[in-house]
Design a protein around this motif. Structure first.
Motif, PDB file in Angstrom:
ATOM      1  N   MET A 150       0.610  -1.196  -0.089  1.00  0.00           N
ATOM      2  CA  MET A 150       0.044   0.001   0.052  1.00  0.00           C
ATOM      3  C   MET A 150       0.876   1.358   0.019  1.00  0.00           C
ATOM      4  O   MET A 150       1.675   1.353   0.664  1.00  0.00           O
ATOM      5  CB  MET A 150      -0.978  -0.161   1.125  1.00  0.00           C
ATOM      6  N   ASN A 151       0.538   1.880  -0.859  1.00  0.00           N
ATOM      7  CA  ASN A 151       1.333   3.357  -0.890  1.00  0.00           C
ATOM      8  C   ASN A 151       1.096   4.343  -0.012  1.00  0.00           C
ATOM      9  O   ASN A 151      -0.235   4.981   0.021  1.00  0.00           O
ATOM     10  CB  ASN A 151       1.176   3.990  -2.377  1.00  0.00           C
ATOM     11  N   ASP A 152       1.994   4.756   0.970  1.00  0.00           N
ATOM     12  CA  ASP A 152       1.536   5.756   2.012  1.00  0.00           C
ATOM     13  C   ASP A 152       0.974   7.010   1.539  1.00  0.00           C
ATOM     14  O   ASP A 152       0.265   7.577   2.255  1.00  0.00           O
ATOM     15  CB  ASP A 152       2.700   5.696   2.850  1.00  0.00           C
ATOM     16  N   ARG A 153       1.480   7.441   0.331  1.00  0.00           N
ATOM     17  CA  ARG A 153       1.013   8.845  -0.227  1.00  0.00           C
ATOM     18  C   ARG A 153      -0.476   8.854  -0.686  1.00  0.00           C
ATOM     19  O   ARG A 153      -0.860   9.657  -0.960  1.00  0.00           O
ATOM     20  CB  ARG A 153       2.139   9.321  -1.106  1.00  0.00           C
ATOM     21  N   SER A 154      -0.991   7.603  -0.794  1.00  0.00           N
ATOM     22  CA  SER A 154      -2.348   7.490  -1.004  1.00  0.00           C
ATOM     23  C   SER A 154      -3.347   6.932   0.119  1.00  0.00           C
ATOM     24  O   SER A 154      -4.503   6.717  -0.123  1.00  0.00           O
ATOM     25  CB  SER A 154      -2.472   6.567  -2.223  1.00  0.00           C
ATOM     26  N   VAL A 155      -2.746   6.679   1.295  1.00  0.00           N
ATOM     27  CA  VAL A 155      -3.405   6.264   2.273  1.00  0.00           C
ATOM     28  C   VAL A 155      -4.218   7.123   2.905  1.00  0.00           C
ATOM     29  O   VAL A 155      -3.729   8.275   3.241  1.00  0.00           O
ATOM     30  CB  VAL A 155      -2.582   5.377   3.143  1.00  0.00           C
ATOM     31  N   ARG A 156      -5.493   6.710   3.232  1.00  0.00           N
ATOM     32  CA  ARG A 156      -6.618   7.498   3.930  1.00  0.00           C
ATOM     33  C   ARG A 156      -6.661   6.781   5.405  1.00  0.00           C
ATOM     34  O   ARG A 156      -7.278   5.495   5.434  1.00  0.00           O
ATOM     35  CB  ARG A 156      -7.722   7.527   3.188  1.00  0.00           C
ATOM     36  N   VAL A 157      -6.243   7.668   6.439  1.00  0.00           N
ATOM     37  CA  VAL A 157      -6.176   6.779   7.674  1.00  0.00           C
ATOM     38  C   VAL A 157      -7.082   7.457   8.656  1.00  0.00           C
ATOM     39  O   VAL A 157      -7.280   9.063   8.882  1.00  0.00           O
ATOM     40  CB  VAL A 157      -4.793   6.917   8.470  1.00  0.00           C
ATOM     41  N   ALA A 159       3.173  10.018  12.818  1.00  0.00           N
ATOM     42  CA  ALA A 159       4.077   8.998  12.164  1.00  0.00           C
ATOM     43  C   ALA A 159       3.226   8.577  10.794  1.00  0.00           C
ATOM     44  O   ALA A 159       4.050   8.454   9.583  1.00  0.00           O
ATOM     45  CB  ALA A 159       4.028   7.629  12.602  1.00  0.00           C
ATOM     46  N   TRP A 160       2.177   8.362  10.587  1.00  0.00           N
ATOM     47  CA  TRP A 160       1.402   8.325   9.260  1.00  0.00           C
ATOM     48  C   TRP A 160       1.701   9.439   8.577  1.00  0.00           C
ATOM     49  O   TRP A 160       2.013   9.747   7.089  1.00  0.00           O
ATOM     50  CB  TRP A 160      -0.050   7.882   9.270  1.00  0.00           C
ATOM     51  N   GLU A 161       1.539  10.539   8.986  1.00  0.00           N
ATOM     52  CA  GLU A 161       1.577  12.030   8.172  1.00  0.00           C
ATOM     53  C   GLU A 161       2.889  12.331   7.598  1.00  0.00           C
ATOM     54  O   GLU A 161       3.240  12.697   6.493  1.00  0.00           O
ATOM     55  CB  GLU A 161       1.001  13.260   9.096  1.00  0.00           C
ATOM     56  N   VAL A 162       3.910  11.843   8.436  1.00  0.00           N
ATOM     57  CA  VAL A 162       5.135  11.913   7.884  1.00  0.00           C
ATOM     58  C   VAL A 162       5.622  11.136   6.632  1.00  0.00           C
ATOM     59  O   VAL A 162       6.256  11.566   5.885  1.00  0.00           O
ATOM     60  CB  VAL A 162       6.347  11.341   9.015  1.00  0.00           C
ATOM     61  N   ARG A 163       5.063   9.832   6.376  1.00  0.00           N
ATOM     62  CA  ARG A 163       4.906   9.178   5.269  1.00  0.00           C
ATOM     63  C   ARG A 163       3.998   9.583   4.104  1.00  0.00           C
ATOM     64  O   ARG A 163       4.200   9.101   3.105  1.00  0.00           O
ATOM     65  CB  ARG A 163       4.518   7.673   5.679  1.00  0.00           C
ATOM     66  N   GLY A 164       3.461  10.722   4.483  1.00  0.00           N
ATOM     67  CA  GLY A 164       2.404  11.416   3.461  1.00  0.00           C
ATOM     68  C   GLY A 164       0.945  10.960   3.390  1.00  0.00           C
ATOM     69  O   GLY A 164       0.136  11.304   2.582  1.00  0.00           O
ATOM     70  N   ALA A 165       0.641  10.093   4.401  1.00  0.00           N
ATOM     71  CA  ALA A 165      -0.697   9.818   4.233  1.00  0.00           C
ATOM     72  C   ALA A 165      -1.587  10.530   4.965  1.00  0.00           C
ATOM     73  O   ALA A 165      -1.357  11.792   5.390  1.00  0.00           O
ATOM     74  CB  ALA A 165      -1.010   8.576   5.342  1.00  0.00           C
ATOM     75  N   THR A 166      -2.938  10.757   4.413  1.00  0.00           N
ATOM     76  CA  THR A 166      -3.962  11.744   4.598  1.00  0.00           C
ATOM     77  C   THR A 166      -4.716  10.953   5.958  1.00  0.00           C
ATOM     78  O   THR A 166      -5.082   9.996   6.085  1.00  0.00           O
ATOM     79  CB  THR A 166      -5.022  11.849   3.559  1.00  0.00           C
TER      80      THR A 166
END
Length: 258
Positions: A1-8, A24-31
């Motif tokens: 799963m590409n973190d930059r497209s992940v919705r959490v 931690a997720w935001e640093v990876r580029g997640a929303t």
């Protein structure tokens, strides 16, 4: 799963481990949608004991994102107390928040994940879900139930492309004890000291959790202290029981001296 497209979506994300996981997720580029019962900047309101609140946040996710990749049932409370000290009202509060909060979140988003054919559910339990110290029956029971809920969820939803992960850390520095309620002052004193003296931060736990999810770990034991306790229980039950019973005697002694 590409973190930059992940919705959490993370519950209890206003502080503590929830906030650390969000960072931690935001640093990876997640929303990340941070939710919490307590209002605050950047926080979407969600009382995890409210069916109406869960329905509202599901509608918000659908309208804003069109779907969800990761649901993190993190919100919870500390508590417990010795069997002859804690009241049924304390047990009920632990069940309503620690267990049924995760149940409500899982039930709310399971249809979304099934329709998508993908998703991850991450439930934050505790080492207390695997190792059961004296004086903490209510807390232990709810966290053990979260472990069972997660395993069942993983089995039930695997065919739909959904994985389930449970997080079982030992004590780490957080503000969890700030809102603790209960009659057992001796237990609260012991737990507060264990939290304050821990060398582990919420950010340490969050980093370990994301690394474990990356490799598909389902039961995540993110720190050495937790892993050591679980290993002792599994490999030397007599020594484990001796440690737990010594802790029970110590707790009684602290209560007597208060």
């Amino acid at each position: 799963m590409n973190d930059r497209s992940v919705r959490v979506l993370i519950t209890g994300a206003g502080s503590g481990l929830g906030a650390a996981l969000a960072r931690a997720w935001e640093v990876r580029g997640a929303t990340v949608l941070r939710t919490d019962r307590t209002p605050g900047e950047g926080i979407h309101p969600l009382d995890i004991t409210s069916d109406a609140d869960w329905a509202a946040v599901r509608d918000h996710v659908a309208q804003t994102w069109g779907g969800l990749d990761v649901l993190v049932n993190n919100a919870g409370i500390a508590g417990g107390g010795r069997l002859d000290v804690a009241g049924i009202d304390e047990w009920q509060r632990l069940v309503d928040i620690n267990l049924l909060g995760a149940v409500r979140g899982t039930a709310t988003f399971t249809p979304v994940f099934k329709q998508q054919g993908s998703g991850r559910i991450v439930n934050v339990a505790s080492l207390a879900g695997l190792v059961h110290p004296a004086g903490m029956a209510g807390y232990n029971a709810t966290k053990a139930a979260v472990v069972a809920l997660t395993e069942t969820t993983g089995h039930e939803l695997a065919a739909h492309g959904v994985s389930a992960h449970v997080v079982c850390p030992s004590y780490f520095r957080t503000n969890l004890m700030a809102g603790v309620e209960g009659r057992d002052a001796a237990l609260q004193s012991v737990m507060s000291k264990l939290v304050e003296d821990s060398p582990i931060s919420a950010d340490d736990i969050a980093a370990a959790v994301l690394d474990a999810i990356d490799v598909g770990t389902e039961v995540i034991i993110p720190d050495d202290a937790a892993r050591g306790a679980v290993q002792l229980k599994q490999t030397d039950r007599a020594s484990y029981d001796a440690v737990m019973r010594a802790q029970a005697r110590k707790l009684d002694k602290i209560a007597e001296q208060a």
